[in-house]
Design an enzyme around this catalytic site. Structure first.
Site, PDB file in Angstrom:
ATOM      1  N   ARG A   1      23.952-123.923  39.037  1.00  0.00           N
ATOM      2  CA  ARG A   1      23.521-123.205  40.160  1.00  0.00           C
ATOM      3  C   ARG A   1      22.025-123.308  40.239  1.00  0.00           C
ATOM      4  O   ARG A   1      21.625-122.509  41.178  1.00  0.00           O
ATOM      5  CB  ARG A   1      24.192-121.874  39.624  1.00  0.00           C
ATOM      6  CG  ARG A   1      24.268-120.614  40.682  1.00  0.00           C
ATOM      7  CD  ARG A   1      25.180-120.772  41.557  1.00  0.00           C
ATOM      8  NE  ARG A   1      25.690-119.579  42.387  1.00  0.00           N
ATOM      9  CZ  ARG A   1      26.998-119.370  42.327  1.00  0.00           C
ATOM     10  NH1 ARG A   1      27.900-120.035  41.750  1.00  0.00           N
ATOM     11  NH2 ARG A   1      27.172-118.051  42.894  1.00  0.00           N
TER      12      ARG A   1
ATOM     13  N   LYS B   1      34.219-123.454  48.328  1.00  0.00           N
ATOM     14  CA  LYS B   1      34.053-124.308  47.388  1.00  0.00           C
ATOM     15  C   LYS B   1      35.397-123.749  46.605  1.00  0.00           C
ATOM     16  O   LYS B   1      36.324-124.729  46.119  1.00  0.00           O
ATOM     17  CB  LYS B   1      32.923-123.834  46.213  1.00  0.00           C
ATOM     18  CG  LYS B   1      31.640-124.004  47.021  1.00  0.00           C
ATOM     19  CD  LYS B   1      30.481-123.597  45.836  1.00  0.00           C
ATOM     20  CE  LYS B   1      30.366-122.066  45.643  1.00  0.00           C
ATOM     21  NZ  LYS B   1      30.102-121.445  46.711  1.00  0.00           N
TER      22      LYS B   1
ATOM     23  N   ARG C   1      35.999-108.497  46.840  1.00  0.00           N
ATOM     24  CA  ARG C   1      35.119-108.704  45.793  1.00  0.00           C
ATOM     25  C   ARG C   1      33.898-107.547  46.039  1.00  0.00           C
ATOM     26  O   ARG C   1      33.350-107.283  47.286  1.00  0.00           O
ATOM     27  CB  ARG C   1      34.531-110.053  45.702  1.00  0.00           C
ATOM     28  CG  ARG C   1      35.447-110.931  44.814  1.00  0.00           C
ATOM     29  CD  ARG C   1      35.206-112.351  45.106  1.00  0.00           C
ATOM     30  NE  ARG C   1      33.611-112.766  44.856  1.00  0.00           N
ATOM     31  CZ  ARG C   1      33.088-114.058  44.604  1.00  0.00           C
ATOM     32  NH1 ARG C   1      34.057-114.798  44.942  1.00  0.00           N
ATOM     33  NH2 ARG C   1      31.904-114.133  44.679  1.00  0.00           N
TER      34      ARG C   1
ATOM     35  N   ARG D   1      23.017-112.682  47.921  1.00  0.00           N
ATOM     36  CA  ARG D   1      23.671-114.010  47.328  1.00  0.00           C
ATOM     37  C   ARG D   1      23.131-115.155  48.111  1.00  0.00           C
ATOM     38  O   ARG D   1      22.860-116.445  47.746  1.00  0.00           O
ATOM     39  CB  ARG D   1      24.927-113.962  47.397  1.00  0.00           C
ATOM     40  CG  ARG D   1      25.535-113.162  46.093  1.00  0.00           C
ATOM     41  CD  ARG D   1      26.828-112.609  46.661  1.00  0.00           C
ATOM     42  NE  ARG D   1      27.871-113.756  46.632  1.00  0.00           N
ATOM     43  CZ  ARG D   1      29.124-113.402  47.217  1.00  0.00           C
ATOM     44  NH1 ARG D   1      29.457-112.343  47.728  1.00  0.00           N
ATOM     45  NH2 ARG D   1      29.848-114.660  47.462  1.00  0.00           N
TER      46      ARG D   1
ATOM     47  N   ARG E   1      36.822-111.522  53.485  1.00  0.00           N
ATOM     48  CA  ARG E   1      37.663-112.139  52.659  1.00  0.00           C
ATOM     49  C   ARG E   1      38.351-111.132  51.780  1.00  0.00           C
ATOM     50  O   ARG E   1      37.954-110.082  51.264  1.00  0.00           O
ATOM     51  CB  ARG E   1      36.766-112.975  51.617  1.00  0.00           C
ATOM     52  CG  ARG E   1      37.405-113.313  50.260  1.00  0.00           C
ATOM     53  CD  ARG E   1      36.726-114.310  49.582  1.00  0.00           C
ATOM     54  NE  ARG E   1      35.392-113.910  49.066  1.00  0.00           N
ATOM     55  CZ  ARG E   1      34.603-114.625  48.289  1.00  0.00           C
ATOM     56  NH1 ARG E   1      34.795-116.039  48.177  1.00  0.00           N
ATOM     57  NH2 ARG E   1      33.314-114.277  47.929  1.00  0.00           N
TER      58      ARG E   1
HETATM   59  P1  AP5 Z   1      36.023-119.290  49.284  1.00  0.00           P
HETATM   60  O1  AP5 Z   1      36.832-120.750  49.134  1.00  0.00           O
HETATM   61  O2  AP5 Z   1      36.222-118.027  48.547  1.00  0.00           O
HETATM   62  O3  AP5 Z   1      34.203-119.646  49.334  1.00  0.00           O
HETATM   63  P2  AP5 Z   1      33.464-119.921  47.923  1.00  0.00           P
HETATM   64  O4  AP5 Z   1      32.274-121.103  48.494  1.00  0.00           O
HETATM   65  O5  AP5 Z   1      34.109-120.042  46.703  1.00  0.00           O
HETATM   66  O6  AP5 Z   1      32.653-118.647  48.088  1.00  0.00           O
HETATM   67  P3  AP5 Z   1      32.110-117.642  46.674  1.00  0.00           P
HETATM   68  O7  AP5 Z   1      31.683-116.166  47.459  1.00  0.00           O
HETATM   69  O8  AP5 Z   1      33.062-117.611  45.949  1.00  0.00           O
HETATM   70  O9  AP5 Z   1      30.850-118.302  46.245  1.00  0.00           O
HETATM   71  P4  AP5 Z   1      29.749-118.007  45.401  1.00  0.00           P
HETATM   72  O10 AP5 Z   1      29.108-118.994  45.172  1.00  0.00           O
HETATM   73  O11 AP5 Z   1      28.894-116.835  45.954  1.00  0.00           O
HETATM   74  O12 AP5 Z   1      30.776-116.968  44.185  1.00  0.00           O
HETATM   75  P5  AP5 Z   1      30.901-117.343  42.685  1.00  0.00           P
HETATM   76  O13 AP5 Z   1      32.248-116.760  42.374  1.00  0.00           O
HETATM   77  O14 AP5 Z   1      30.679-118.748  42.411  1.00  0.00           O
HETATM   78  O15 AP5 Z   1      35.885-118.840  50.751  1.00  0.00           O
HETATM   79  C1  AP5 Z   1      35.541-117.751  51.335  1.00  0.00           C
HETATM   80  C2  AP5 Z   1      36.170-117.217  52.432  1.00  0.00           C
HETATM   81  O16 AP5 Z   1      36.433-118.090  53.636  1.00  0.00           O
HETATM   82  C3  AP5 Z   1      37.989-117.128  52.102  1.00  0.00           C
HETATM   83  O17 AP5 Z   1      38.175-115.941  52.483  1.00  0.00           O
HETATM   84  C4  AP5 Z   1      38.822-118.137  52.566  1.00  0.00           C
HETATM   85  O18 AP5 Z   1      39.943-117.636  53.069  1.00  0.00           O
HETATM   86  C5  AP5 Z   1      37.871-118.436  54.144  1.00  0.00           C
HETATM   87  N1  AP5 Z   1      37.599-119.928  54.056  1.00  0.00           N
HETATM   88  C6  AP5 Z   1      37.464-120.998  53.372  1.00  0.00           C
HETATM   89  N2  AP5 Z   1      37.602-122.229  53.907  1.00  0.00           N
HETATM   90  C7  AP5 Z   1      37.889-121.671  55.235  1.00  0.00           C
HETATM   91  C8  AP5 Z   1      37.779-122.546  56.653  1.00  0.00           C
HETATM   92  N3  AP5 Z   1      37.927-124.007  56.485  1.00  0.00           N
HETATM   93  N4  AP5 Z   1      37.935-121.937  57.727  1.00  0.00           N
HETATM   94  C9  AP5 Z   1      37.799-120.522  57.925  1.00  0.00           C
HETATM   95  N5  AP5 Z   1      37.811-119.774  56.734  1.00  0.00           N
HETATM   96  C10 AP5 Z   1      37.733-120.348  55.541  1.00  0.00           C
HETATM   97  O19 AP5 Z   1      29.736-116.472  41.858  1.00  0.00           O
HETATM   98  C11 AP5 Z   1      29.802-114.891  42.007  1.00  0.00           C
HETATM   99  C12 AP5 Z   1      28.656-114.555  41.114  1.00  0.00           C
HETATM  100  O20 AP5 Z   1      28.925-114.952  39.852  1.00  0.00           O
HETATM  101  C13 AP5 Z   1      27.362-115.193  41.428  1.00  0.00           C
HETATM  102  O21 AP5 Z   1      26.599-114.172  42.252  1.00  0.00           O
HETATM  103  C14 AP5 Z   1      26.705-114.970  40.010  1.00  0.00           C
HETATM  104  O22 AP5 Z   1      26.341-113.434  39.714  1.00  0.00           O
HETATM  105  C15 AP5 Z   1      27.566-115.255  39.250  1.00  0.00           C
HETATM  106  N6  AP5 Z   1      27.774-116.846  38.732  1.00  0.00           N
HETATM  107  C16 AP5 Z   1      28.743-117.713  39.014  1.00  0.00           C
HETATM  108  N7  AP5 Z   1      28.331-118.952  38.615  1.00  0.00           N
HETATM  109  C17 AP5 Z   1      27.124-118.895  37.957  1.00  0.00           C
HETATM  110  C18 AP5 Z   1      26.336-119.621  37.606  1.00  0.00           C
HETATM  111  N8  AP5 Z   1      26.556-121.012  37.587  1.00  0.00           N
HETATM  112  N9  AP5 Z   1      25.096-119.187  36.983  1.00  0.00           N
HETATM  113  C19 AP5 Z   1      24.795-117.931  37.465  1.00  0.00           C
HETATM  114  N10 AP5 Z   1      25.489-117.164  37.738  1.00  0.00           N
HETATM  115  C20 AP5 Z   1      26.632-117.499  38.354  1.00  0.00           C
HETATM  116 MG    MG Z   2      34.321-119.178  44.864  1.00  0.00          MG
END
Ligand code: AP5
Ligand code: MG
Length: 223
Positions: A96, A21, A167, A178, A136
Site C-alpha cells: 500500500r 480489487k 463498512r 481513504r 456498497r
Molecule cells: P470492491 O471490490 O469492494 O472494491 P475494492 O477495490 O476492494 O475497495 P475497498 O474499499 O475494499 O478498497 P480499500 O483499498 O479501501 O479497502 P481495504 O479493505 O483494502 O468494490 C466496491 C463496490 O463496487 C462494491 O459494492 C462492488 O459491488 C462494486 N463494484 C465492483 N466492481 C464493479 C463494477 N465493475 N461495476 C459496478 N460496481 C462494481 O482496506 C481497508 C482499510 O484497511 C484501509 O483503509 C487501512 O486502514 C487498512 N489496510 C488494508 N490494507 C492495508 C495495508 N496494506 N497497509 C496499511 N493499512 C491497510
Molecule cells: Mg476490498
C-alpha cells in the site's frame, strides 16, 4: 511449502478504494485456483473477533488511515508463506506504499519466488469510486459485495443467506480520507511496478465478468 516457481504466480492488485480489487480478486482467484489474500479482510476479521490484532488496527481503519507497516507487512508475509496447494497468490490491498513494496520485494528475493510476477492496476474514475462505496453492502458471512442506494430495501445475501452490512469506513468523510491516502501513498506504486516492467492497467469500469476476463488474460500473459 509453496509450489515450484514455474507453477506459482504472485500477483499484486492495485487500485483506489472502490476500484473493484476485492470483487475481481475473488473471481480471478477462483478461476485461476489462486489464494485471495486481502489485508483489509484480514484486519476486518480481527476487529470483529476483538483479538489483539483487531484492537491494534481498529482506530486506524475507522478513520481511513493506513495501519502501521510493521503490523501489516508481518501479517501478510506470514499468511503468504502458508499458501499451499494453490497456483499462486493475489495480494489485494498490499503493498500500500513504497516501504511495503520494498519489504515484499526483499522477502521474495530471499525466497524461491524471487519477485512478483504481475501488478494489475484496476483504474476507475473518482466519481464512480465514490458512487460504488456509498452504495456498497457486504455479506457478513461470505463477503460478497452488493450495491443498494439509500432507501432501497436490502435483502439477505443471494449466495448464502447471510446478513448484509455497510463498512464503517464507507461513511462519506472516511471515503474522502481513504482516497487522499490512496493518491498520496499508494498511487506511486503504479510507477514502481511500471519501472519493473510488470504493470498491466485494466479498465475497471463496466461489466464485472468482462473485467475479470481481461485480468485473467493479463496474469496468463505475465512471465
Ligand atoms: P470492491 O471490490 O469492494 O472494491 P475494492 O477495490 O476492494 O475497495 P475497498 O474499499 O475494499 O478498497 P480499500 O483499498 O479501501 O479497502 P481495504 O479493505 O483494502 O468494490 C466496491 C463496490 O463496487 C462494491 O459494492 C462492488 O459491488 C462494486 N463494484 C465492483 N466492481 C464493479 C463494477 N465493475 N461495476 C459496478 N460496481 C462494481 O482496506 C481497508 C482499510 O484497511 C484501509 O483503509 C487501512 O486502514 C487498512 N489496510 C488494508 N490494507 C492495508 C495495508 N496494506 N497497509 C496499511 N493499512 C491497510
Ligand atoms: Mg476490498
Amino acid at each position: 511449502m509453496l509450489l515450484a516457481k514455474a507453477d506459482f504466480k504472485i500477483v499484486v492488485f492495485l487500485g483506489a478504494p472502490g476500484a473493484g480489487k476485492g470483487t475481481q480478486a475473488a473471481l480471478v482467484a477462483q478461476e485461476m485456483q489462486m489464494l485471495h489474500l486481502s489485508s483489509g479482510d484480514l484486519f476486518r476479521r480481527a476487529v470483529e473477533r476483538g483479538d489483539e490484532l483487531g484492537l491494534k488496527v481498529k482506530a486506524f481503519m475507522e478513520c481511513g488511515a493506513l495501519v502501521p507497516d510493521e503490523i501489516t507487512t508481518q501479517m501478510v508475509l506470514d499468511r503468504l508463506s502458508q499458501s499451499i496447494d494453490r497456483r499462486g497468490v493475489i495480494l489485494d490491498g498490499f503493498p500500500r506504499n513504497l516501504a511495503q513494496a520494498e519489504s515484499l520485494d526483499n522477502a521474495l528475493a530471499h525466497s524461491a519466488y524471487e519477485r512478483a510476477d504481475a501488478a494489475i492496476y484496476i483504474s476507475v474514475e473518482q466519481e464512480e469510486l465514490v458512487r460504488r462505496l456509498s452504495s456498497r453492502w457486504l455479506c457478513r458471512l461470505c463477503q460478497t459485495p452488493y450495491n443498494y442506494r439509500h432507501g432501497d430495501a436490502v435483502p439477505a445475501c443471494a449466495k448464502c443467506g447471510g446478513e448484509l452490512y455497510q463498512r464503517a469506513d464507507d461513511a462519506p468523510q472516511t471515503v474522502m480520507r481513504r482516497l487522499e491516502v490512496y493518491f498520496k501513498d499508494t498511487a506511486p506504486l503504479i510507477e514502481y511496478y511500471k519501472q519493473r516492467g510488470i504493470l498491466a492497467e485494466i479498465d475497471g469500469s463496466g461489466d464485472v465478468a468482462g473485467i475479470a476476463a481481461r485480468i485473467v488474460k493479463a496474469i496468463g500473459d505475465s512471465k
